[in-house]
Design a protein around this motif. Sequence first.
Motif, PDB file in Angstrom:
ATOM      1  N   ARG A  10       0.730  -1.267   0.077  1.00 41.54           N
ATOM      2  CA  ARG A  10       0.065   0.153  -0.050  1.00 41.54           C
ATOM      3  C   ARG A  10       0.874   1.289  -0.088  1.00 41.54           C
ATOM      4  NH1 ARG A  10      -1.068   4.072   2.402  1.00 41.54           N
ATOM      5  NH2 ARG A  10       0.650   3.554   3.928  1.00 41.54           N
ATOM      6  N   SER A  11       0.437   2.131  -0.589  1.00 40.14           N
ATOM      7  CA  SER A  11       1.271   3.483  -0.889  1.00 40.14           C
ATOM      8  C   SER A  11       0.212   4.381  -1.240  1.00 40.14           C
ATOM      9  CB  SER A  11       2.538   3.393  -1.564  1.00 40.14           C
ATOM     10  OG  SER A  11       2.199   3.068  -2.672  1.00 40.14           O
ATOM     11  N   SER A  12       0.730   5.834  -0.889  1.00 42.91           N
ATOM     12  CA  SER A  12      -0.017   7.089  -1.303  1.00 42.91           C
ATOM     13  C   SER A  12       0.380   7.628  -2.676  1.00 42.91           C
ATOM     14  CB  SER A  12      -0.137   7.955  -0.176  1.00 42.91           C
ATOM     15  OG  SER A  12      -0.484   7.434   0.929  1.00 42.91           O
ATOM     16  N   ILE A 130      -4.525   9.514  -1.850  1.00 44.23           N
ATOM     17  CA  ILE A 130      -3.963  10.131  -0.874  1.00 44.23           C
ATOM     18  C   ILE A 130      -4.774  10.454   0.317  1.00 44.23           C
ATOM     19  CG2 ILE A 130      -3.347  12.261  -2.074  1.00 44.23           C
ATOM     20  CD1 ILE A 130      -0.626  12.154  -0.199  1.00 44.23           C
ATOM     21  N   TRP A 131      -4.402  10.241   1.555  1.00 41.67           N
ATOM     22  CA  TRP A 131      -5.455  10.775   2.564  1.00 41.67           C
ATOM     23  C   TRP A 131      -4.684  12.073   3.144  1.00 41.67           C
ATOM     24  CZ3 TRP A 131      -6.279   7.125   7.299  1.00 41.67           C
ATOM     25  CH2 TRP A 131      -7.201   7.905   8.370  1.00 41.67           C
ATOM     26  N   ARG A 132      -5.337  12.961   3.118  1.00 47.43           N
ATOM     27  CA  ARG A 132      -4.771  14.488   3.384  1.00 47.43           C
ATOM     28  C   ARG A 132      -5.955  15.103   4.462  1.00 47.43           C
ATOM     29  NH1 ARG A 132      -1.124  16.540  -0.027  1.00 47.43           N
ATOM     30  NH2 ARG A 132      -1.271  15.646  -2.337  1.00 47.43           N
ATOM     31  N   THR A 133      -5.336  15.928   5.142  1.00 45.30           N
ATOM     32  CA  THR A 133      -5.962  16.568   6.228  1.00 45.30           C
ATOM     33  C   THR A 133      -5.468  18.120   5.972  1.00 45.30           C
ATOM     34  OG1 THR A 133      -4.571  16.376   8.048  1.00 45.30           O
ATOM     35  CG2 THR A 133      -6.533  15.064   8.092  1.00 45.30           C
ATOM     36  N   GLY A 134      -4.762  18.581   6.702  1.00 47.19           N
ATOM     37  CA  GLY A 134      -4.195  19.886   6.823  1.00 47.19           C
ATOM     38  C   GLY A 134      -5.129  20.898   7.622  1.00 47.19           C
ATOM     39  N   VAL A 155     -12.401  13.990   9.336  1.00 48.20           N
ATOM     40  CA  VAL A 155     -11.320  12.942   9.420  1.00 48.20           C
ATOM     41  C   VAL A 155     -10.293  12.803   8.360  1.00 48.20           C
ATOM     42  CG1 VAL A 155     -11.026  10.472   9.749  1.00 48.20           C
ATOM     43  CG2 VAL A 155     -13.106  11.445  10.570  1.00 48.20           C
ATOM     44  N   ARG A 170       5.818   0.392  -3.278  1.00 46.74           N
ATOM     45  CA  ARG A 170       6.972   0.418  -2.058  1.00 46.74           C
ATOM     46  C   ARG A 170       8.010  -0.427  -2.488  1.00 46.74           C
ATOM     47  NH1 ARG A 170       3.145   1.076   2.542  1.00 46.74           N
ATOM     48  NH2 ARG A 170       3.810   2.684   3.485  1.00 46.74           N
ATOM     49  N   ARG A 172      10.604   0.038  -0.551  1.00 47.15           N
ATOM     50  CA  ARG A 172      11.347  -0.126   0.685  1.00 47.15           C
ATOM     51  C   ARG A 172      10.836  -1.238   1.665  1.00 47.15           C
ATOM     52  NH1 ARG A 172       7.743   4.258   1.188  1.00 47.15           N
ATOM     53  NH2 ARG A 172       6.189   4.169   2.595  1.00 47.15           N
TER      54      ARG A 172
HETATM   55  C1  LIG Z   1      -4.910  11.728   9.381  1.00 48.67           C
HETATM   56  C2  LIG Z   1      -3.789  11.662   8.372  1.00 48.67           C
HETATM   57  C3  LIG Z   1      -3.832  12.892   7.543  1.00 48.67           C
HETATM   58  C4  LIG Z   1      -2.524  13.146   6.636  1.00 48.67           C
HETATM   59  N1  LIG Z   1      -2.774  14.541   6.218  1.00 48.67           N
HETATM   60  C5  LIG Z   1      -1.683  14.563   5.172  1.00 48.67           C
HETATM   61  C6  LIG Z   1      -1.762  16.029   4.545  1.00 48.67           C
HETATM   62  O1  LIG Z   1      -2.428  16.878   4.916  1.00 48.67           O
HETATM   63  N2  LIG Z   1      -0.763  16.100   3.504  1.00 48.67           N
HETATM   64  C7  LIG Z   1       0.262  15.200   3.169  1.00 48.67           C
HETATM   65  O2  LIG Z   1       1.144  15.156   2.216  1.00 48.67           O
HETATM   66  N3  LIG Z   1      -0.067  13.813   3.774  1.00 48.67           N
HETATM   67  C8  LIG Z   1      -0.886  13.587   4.689  1.00 48.67           C
HETATM   68  N4  LIG Z   1      -0.888  12.263   5.300  1.00 48.67           N
HETATM   69  C9  LIG Z   1       0.007  11.307   5.036  1.00 48.67           C
HETATM   70  C10 LIG Z   1      -0.157  10.544   3.603  1.00 48.67           C
HETATM   71  O3  LIG Z   1      -1.693   9.965   3.423  1.00 48.67           O
HETATM   72  C11 LIG Z   1       0.551   9.318   3.425  1.00 48.67           C
HETATM   73  O4  LIG Z   1       0.373   8.485   4.111  1.00 48.67           O
HETATM   74  C12 LIG Z   1       2.206   9.810   3.447  1.00 48.67           C
HETATM   75  O5  LIG Z   1       2.192  10.662   2.318  1.00 48.67           O
HETATM   76  C13 LIG Z   1       2.992   8.579   3.567  1.00 48.67           C
HETATM   77  O6  LIG Z   1       2.865   8.089   2.017  1.00 48.67           O
HETATM   78  P1  LIG Z   1       2.361   6.273   2.072  1.00 48.67           P
HETATM   79  O7  LIG Z   1       0.866   6.242   2.526  1.00 48.67           O
HETATM   80  O8  LIG Z   1       2.791   5.986   1.050  1.00 48.67           O
HETATM   81  O9  LIG Z   1       3.390   5.436   3.088  1.00 48.67           O
HETATM   82  C14 LIG Z   1      -1.945  12.052   6.224  1.00 48.67           C
HETATM   83  C15 LIG Z   1      -2.081  10.921   6.756  1.00 48.67           C
HETATM   84  C16 LIG Z   1      -2.988  10.625   7.828  1.00 48.67           C
HETATM   85  C17 LIG Z   1      -3.232   9.448   8.388  1.00 48.67           C
END
Ligand SMILES: Cc1cc2nc3c(=O)[nH]c(=O)nc-3n(C[C@H](O)[C@H](O)[C@H](O)COP(=O)(O)O)c2cc1C
Length: 183
Positions: A10-12, A130-134, A155, A170, A172
Amino acid sequence: MDFVDFLLARSSMPRLQAPAPDQHTLNTMLQAAASVPDHAGLKPWHFIVCEGLGLKRLGDIFEQAAIDNDLSERDIARAPELPLRAPMVVVITTRLTEHPKVPASEQFSAASCAVYAMQLAARAKGFDSIWRTGPYAHFDQVKQALGVAESEHIVGFLYVGTAQGESPQRSREVSLPTYEQWR
Ligand SMILES: Cc1cc2nc3c(=O)[nH]c(=O)nc-3n(C[C@H](O)[C@H](O)[C@H](O)COP(=O)(O)O)c2cc1C
């Protein structure tokens, strides 16, 4: 792919383009969300699926929140563009219920699992996300404009679409977290 390999891979993907998931895939993602562990079956989540004009509407909300919160000129200019980074953004919010045995924190956990499940389901169907918040996930103005009560939470914003370029694989090694073993 073996299911465990799928989980470990899994990756974003931050770079997303059209097409967005079709209605059938979206339904599968929502079903996956609804299949997560959910104490007392409270379904403590709500989803707003934004596409097309919906993304513009979300961007307008971000822009107004950026203005209201005195963000920089640069941030204000960028705010309406943020949701356009994918052809679909799913806003996942909590829908909390007062329950004698299930505190709000557990319900938030279930809603978080729902985001993860949607990400996995999308990936299984060939879409990236990709899961974002900010800060926009926490601004009162954004919550209000999305109909999220003060006591509820955003959320996440799950940006979903088709990978620009190859889906990230991935490479890694997934390292084990530090852990204790009690035997
Ligand atoms: C609750 C939560 C909020 C997140 N918010 C952001 C965000 O606002 N911006 C961002 O670039 N990544 C954010 N992430 C991280 C990405 O979703 C992602 O997991 C991270 O870039 C690592 O990449 P990977 O999922 O491939 O390991 C957040 C993850 C979680 C669980």
